[in-house]
Design an enzyme around this catalytic site. Structure first.
Site, PDB file in Angstrom:
ATOM      1  N   CYS A 113       5.716  -4.437   2.456  1.00  0.00           N
ATOM      2  CA  CYS A 113       4.519  -4.159   1.638  1.00  0.00           C
ATOM      3  C   CYS A 113       4.869  -3.602   0.255  1.00  0.00           C
ATOM      4  O   CYS A 113       5.478  -2.533   0.129  1.00  0.00           O
ATOM      5  CB  CYS A 113       3.605  -3.186   2.376  1.00  0.00           C
ATOM      6  SG  CYS A 113       2.150  -2.780   1.371  1.00  0.00           S
TER       7      CYS A 113
ATOM      8  N   LYS B 175      -1.810  -3.376  15.257  1.00  0.00           N
ATOM      9  CA  LYS B 175      -1.995  -2.018  14.720  1.00  0.00           C
ATOM     10  C   LYS B 175      -2.278  -1.013  15.832  1.00  0.00           C
ATOM     11  O   LYS B 175      -3.194  -1.228  16.634  1.00  0.00           O
ATOM     12  CB  LYS B 175      -3.156  -2.017  13.722  1.00  0.00           C
ATOM     13  CG  LYS B 175      -2.902  -2.880  12.509  1.00  0.00           C
ATOM     14  CD  LYS B 175      -4.133  -2.992  11.623  1.00  0.00           C
ATOM     15  CE  LYS B 175      -3.887  -3.985  10.507  1.00  0.00           C
ATOM     16  NZ  LYS B 175      -5.091  -4.363   9.772  1.00  0.00           N
TER      17      LYS B 175
ATOM     18  N   SER C 251      -2.881   3.024  -2.246  1.00  0.00           N
ATOM     19  CA  SER C 251      -1.674   3.430  -2.987  1.00  0.00           C
ATOM     20  C   SER C 251      -1.984   4.173  -4.289  1.00  0.00           C
ATOM     21  O   SER C 251      -1.270   5.106  -4.641  1.00  0.00           O
ATOM     22  CB  SER C 251      -0.798   2.208  -3.273  1.00  0.00           C
ATOM     23  OG  SER C 251      -1.483   1.279  -4.083  1.00  0.00           O
TER      24      SER C 251
HETATM   25  N1  LIG Z   1      -5.373  -1.769  -2.196  1.00  0.00           N
HETATM   26  C1  LIG Z   1      -4.397  -1.418  -1.203  1.00  0.00           C
HETATM   27  C2  LIG Z   1      -3.635  -2.654  -0.778  1.00  0.00           C
HETATM   28  C3  LIG Z   1      -2.687  -2.371   0.386  1.00  0.00           C
HETATM   29  C4  LIG Z   1      -2.400  -3.635   1.176  1.00  0.00           C
HETATM   30  O1  LIG Z   1      -2.854  -4.737   0.853  1.00  0.00           O
HETATM   31  N2  LIG Z   1      -1.639  -3.470   2.281  1.00  0.00           N
HETATM   32  C5  LIG Z   1      -1.368  -4.609   3.140  1.00  0.00           C
HETATM   33  C6  LIG Z   1       0.138  -4.813   3.326  1.00  0.00           C
HETATM   34  S1  LIG Z   1       0.951  -5.105   1.810  1.00  0.00           S
HETATM   35  C7  LIG Z   1      -1.912  -4.318   4.523  1.00  0.00           C
HETATM   36  O2  LIG Z   1      -1.793  -3.237   5.037  1.00  0.00           O
HETATM   37  N3  LIG Z   1      -2.513  -5.336   5.141  1.00  0.00           N
HETATM   38  C8  LIG Z   1      -2.972  -5.252   6.493  1.00  0.00           C
HETATM   39  C9  LIG Z   1      -4.314  -5.843   6.688  1.00  0.00           C
HETATM   40  O3  LIG Z   1      -4.995  -6.152   5.688  1.00  0.00           O
HETATM   41  O4  LIG Z   1      -4.700  -6.003   7.849  1.00  0.00           O
HETATM   42  C10 LIG Z   1      -3.445  -0.344  -1.764  1.00  0.00           C
HETATM   43  O5  LIG Z   1      -3.263  -0.305  -2.992  1.00  0.00           O
HETATM   44  O6  LIG Z   1      -2.933   0.475  -0.972  1.00  0.00           O
END
Ligand SMILES: N[C@@H](CCC(=O)N[C@@H](CS)C(=O)NCC(=O)O)C(=O)O
Length: 238
Positions: free
Chosen positions: A13, A40, A67
């Site tokens: 990620c 999860k 984040s």
């Molecule tokens: N807007 C979020 C994006 C985070 C994100 O997209 N994480 C992804 C992995 S890179 C995730 O956890 N995806 C799991 C899902 O959507 O089920 C941030 O900035 O933290």
């Protein structure tokens, strides 16, 4: 910070990497816990309202998600701020952190593109973003706005890292003639905080992920592997 910090992570990620980079820049000790996003755990679902990594666990029972607020929290609670002090410049940096997220969306679209045409169109759209960045990034370098490494640099390290892996098996020329972005990219790749934000086998993990997308990039990767094995067979048989 006296409370213990745990970064809830996934090995690929790029948003998790932002937090890891900022924690390392600030020399804050932290632990990492990796979760399987395809499966999860209940505690993760309960702690992550959007079901996404990163999460930052503070002490034993407080969780932050997303984040951007996570890295700003880390920045604000420790000395030596990585966001500019000037409000207008800080707002501009925040906007380019969002721009980095849009680049990540473009990269996702690139590795999911099914046809060569879609792949090329997506790559062109990304190239336009990097052309814009070439106008924005500091002329003297080494970082986005000069000699200070900022939160916006932490957001772009993971963006450029994808291209290190893509370029290991295909020629994209995304950064051709983009002198300032290319130099910034090299500086970020050399930065220890950026290097240590992923595990040593990151490249192999990403290659495995790309190979299984069933997309255009998977076929580029497989063709490359096939070419290599044909050459190897030929060498052995000669
Ligand atoms: N807007 C979020 C994006 C985070 C994100 O997209 N994480 C992804 C992995 S890179 C995730 O956890 N995806 C799991 C899902 O959507 O089920 C941030 O900035 O933290």
């Amino acid at each position: 910070m006296t409370t213990s910090l745990t970064l809830i992570s996934h090995s690929l990620c790029p948003y998790v990497q932002r937090a890891a980079i900022v924690l390392t820049e600030k020399e804050i000790p932290f632990e990492r816990v990796y979760i399987d996003l395809a499966n999860k755990p209940d505690w993760f679902r309960a702690a992550s309202p959007l079901g996404k990594v990163p999460l930052l666990k503070i002490g034993t029972d407080r969780y932050l998600f997303e984040s951007a607020p996570i890295v700003e929290f880390i920045d604000e609670t420790e000395p030596y701020q990585l966001h500019p002090a000037d409000p207008a410049e800080r707002a501009r940096h925040r906007a380019y952190v969002e721009f980095a997220s849009q680049c990540l969306n473009g990269i996702g679209a690139l590795y999911n593109a099914r046809t060569e045409t879609d792949f090329k169109n997506t790559l062109n759209a990304l190239r336009q973003k990097f052309e814009h960045l070439d106008e924005q990034v500091s002329r003297s370098g080494p970082f986005f706005s000069g000699d200070r490494f900022c939160l916006v640099d932490a957001a772009f390290g993971p963006v450029f890292r994808y291209f290190d892996v893509f370029e290991s098996f295909t020629r994209l020329e995304t950064f051709r003639d983009l002198e300032h972005v290319s130099s910034w990219r090299r500086q970020l790749a050399d930065r220890p905080s950026v290097q240590f934000a992923v595990s040593e086998n990151y490249g192999d993990l990403l290659l495995g992920f790309l190979e299984n997308r069933g997309s255009w990039i998977s076929s580029l990767l497989r063709n490359r592997e096939q070419q290599k094995s044909w050459v190897a067979t030929r060498l052995v048989s000669e």
